[in-house]
Design a protein around this motif. Structure first.
Motif, PDB file in Angstrom:
ATOM      1  N   ASP A  16       0.839  -1.188   0.000  1.00 35.16           N
ATOM      2  CA  ASP A  16       0.000   0.000   0.000  1.00 35.16           C
ATOM      3  C   ASP A  16       0.888   1.257   0.000  1.00 35.16           C
ATOM      4  OD1 ASP A  16      -2.889   0.991   0.659  1.00 35.16           O
ATOM      5  OD2 ASP A  16      -1.580   2.021   2.096  1.00 35.16           O
ATOM      6  N   GLU A  17       0.485   2.272  -0.759  1.00 39.63           N
ATOM      7  CA  GLU A  17       1.270   3.515  -0.841  1.00 39.63           C
ATOM      8  C   GLU A  17       1.465   4.163   0.525  1.00 39.63           C
ATOM      9  OE1 GLU A  17       0.863   7.961  -2.784  1.00 39.63           O
ATOM     10  OE2 GLU A  17      -0.266   6.321  -3.682  1.00 39.63           O
ATOM     11  N   ALA A  18       0.412   4.191   1.325  1.00 45.17           N
ATOM     12  CA  ALA A  18       0.518   4.784   2.670  1.00 45.17           C
ATOM     13  C   ALA A  18       1.445   3.960   3.557  1.00 45.17           C
ATOM     14  CB  ALA A  18      -0.862   4.891   3.303  1.00 45.17           C
ATOM     15  N   ARG A  21       4.998   4.845   2.820  1.00 46.12           N
ATOM     16  CA  ARG A  21       5.394   6.105   3.475  1.00 46.12           C
ATOM     17  C   ARG A  21       5.680   5.890   4.955  1.00 46.12           C
ATOM     18  NH1 ARG A  21       1.188   8.326   0.398  1.00 46.12           N
ATOM     19  NH2 ARG A  21      -0.063   8.661   2.270  1.00 46.12           N
ATOM     20  N   VAL A  50      -1.129  -0.098   5.946  1.00 43.86           N
ATOM     21  CA  VAL A  50      -0.631   0.732   7.047  1.00 43.86           C
ATOM     22  C   VAL A  50      -0.768  -0.023   8.366  1.00 43.86           C
ATOM     23  CG1 VAL A  50      -1.041   2.834   8.388  1.00 43.86           C
ATOM     24  CG2 VAL A  50      -1.089   2.922   5.904  1.00 43.86           C
ATOM     25  N   TYR A  62      -2.115   5.467  14.130  1.00 46.39           N
ATOM     26  CA  TYR A  62      -2.458   6.885  14.079  1.00 46.39           C
ATOM     27  C   TYR A  62      -3.552   7.246  15.070  1.00 46.39           C
ATOM     28  CZ  TYR A  62       0.498   7.440   9.995  1.00 46.39           C
ATOM     29  OH  TYR A  62       1.578   7.492   9.147  1.00 46.39           O
ATOM     30  N   ASN A 121       2.236  12.858   5.887  1.00 45.02           N
ATOM     31  CA  ASN A 121       2.395  11.411   5.804  1.00 45.02           C
ATOM     32  C   ASN A 121       1.245  10.643   6.445  1.00 45.02           C
ATOM     33  OD1 ASN A 121       4.973  11.121   4.438  1.00 45.02           O
ATOM     34  ND2 ASN A 121       5.801  12.162   6.230  1.00 45.02           N
ATOM     35  N   PRO A 123      -2.157   8.900   6.366  1.00 43.95           N
ATOM     36  CA  PRO A 123      -2.972   8.384   5.257  1.00 43.95           C
ATOM     37  C   PRO A 123      -4.285   9.148   5.109  1.00 43.95           C
ATOM     38  CG  PRO A 123      -2.190   6.600   6.649  1.00 43.95           C
ATOM     39  CD  PRO A 123      -1.859   7.877   7.359  1.00 43.95           C
TER      40      PRO A 123
END
Length: 175
Positions: A16-18, A21, A50, A62, A121, A123
């Motif tokens: 996943d892109e998040a 990161r 994530v 988070y 950063n 998500p």
């Protein structure tokens, strides 16, 4: 993060892109460390999100950061100390947690300023967007100053728990 995604793509890994990161930030941008962390994530799952990265790498999610931020902004010291106690009791490194929290609060301040996820950063999940939209820049800046000072004071501390919790009681929420 982009290079890590490229490596994952080349290896047929669903990253996943998040999550990329998150891994890149935890590795302080180091490619070798990022790949090592990705391998650690892959030991638990084939698809890295994530939540998978947070769980595999021993960091906090988070939601914990949001809860601590809003506890401090509201002046709820009891809740803030409970959150820190929970992080500590779960075996997390408090110095690393405070460092990550500082990055998180900086991202909150940037979101309050730009109202755009491309500068941060965190998500772009709907529940995070709502919490960010509800935040106040002045309160977030006060917490950023507090956590920045706390982070620099923890550098040589061998047992940071008392320092972190003491600083919560000394933090004054701006009115």
């Amino acid at each position: 993060a982009a290079r890590l995604q490229y490596v994952a793509y080349q290896e047929n890994i669903d990253l996943d892109e998040a999550a990329a990161r998150v891994i890149a930030r935890l590795a302080d941008g180091g490619m070798r460390d990022s790949i090592t962390m990705l391998d650690k994530c892959l030991s638990l799952t084939d698809t890295v999100t994530v939540k998978d990265a947070v769980r595999a790498l021993g960091t906090v999610d988070y939601s914990t950061h949001f809860d601590l931020l809003f506890s401090l902004e509201c002046g709820n010291k009891v809740q803030a100390v409970k959150i820190i106690e929970d992080v500590y009791n779960s075996g997390k490194d408090l110095k690393q947690f405070i460092k990550q929290f500082q990055y998180f609060v900086l991202d909150v301040c940037k979101f309050c300023t730009f109202q755009d996820f491309k500068y941060i950063n965190i998500p772009a999940l709907p529940e995070y967007k709502q919490r960010l939209m509800d935040d106040d820049i002045d309160l977030a800046l006060a917490v950023l100053e507090w956590v920045r000072e706390l982070n620099s004071g923890l550098r040589w501390e061998s047992n940071p728990k008392a320092i972190v919790q003491s600083s919560v009681f000394l933090f004054d929420t701006p009115r």
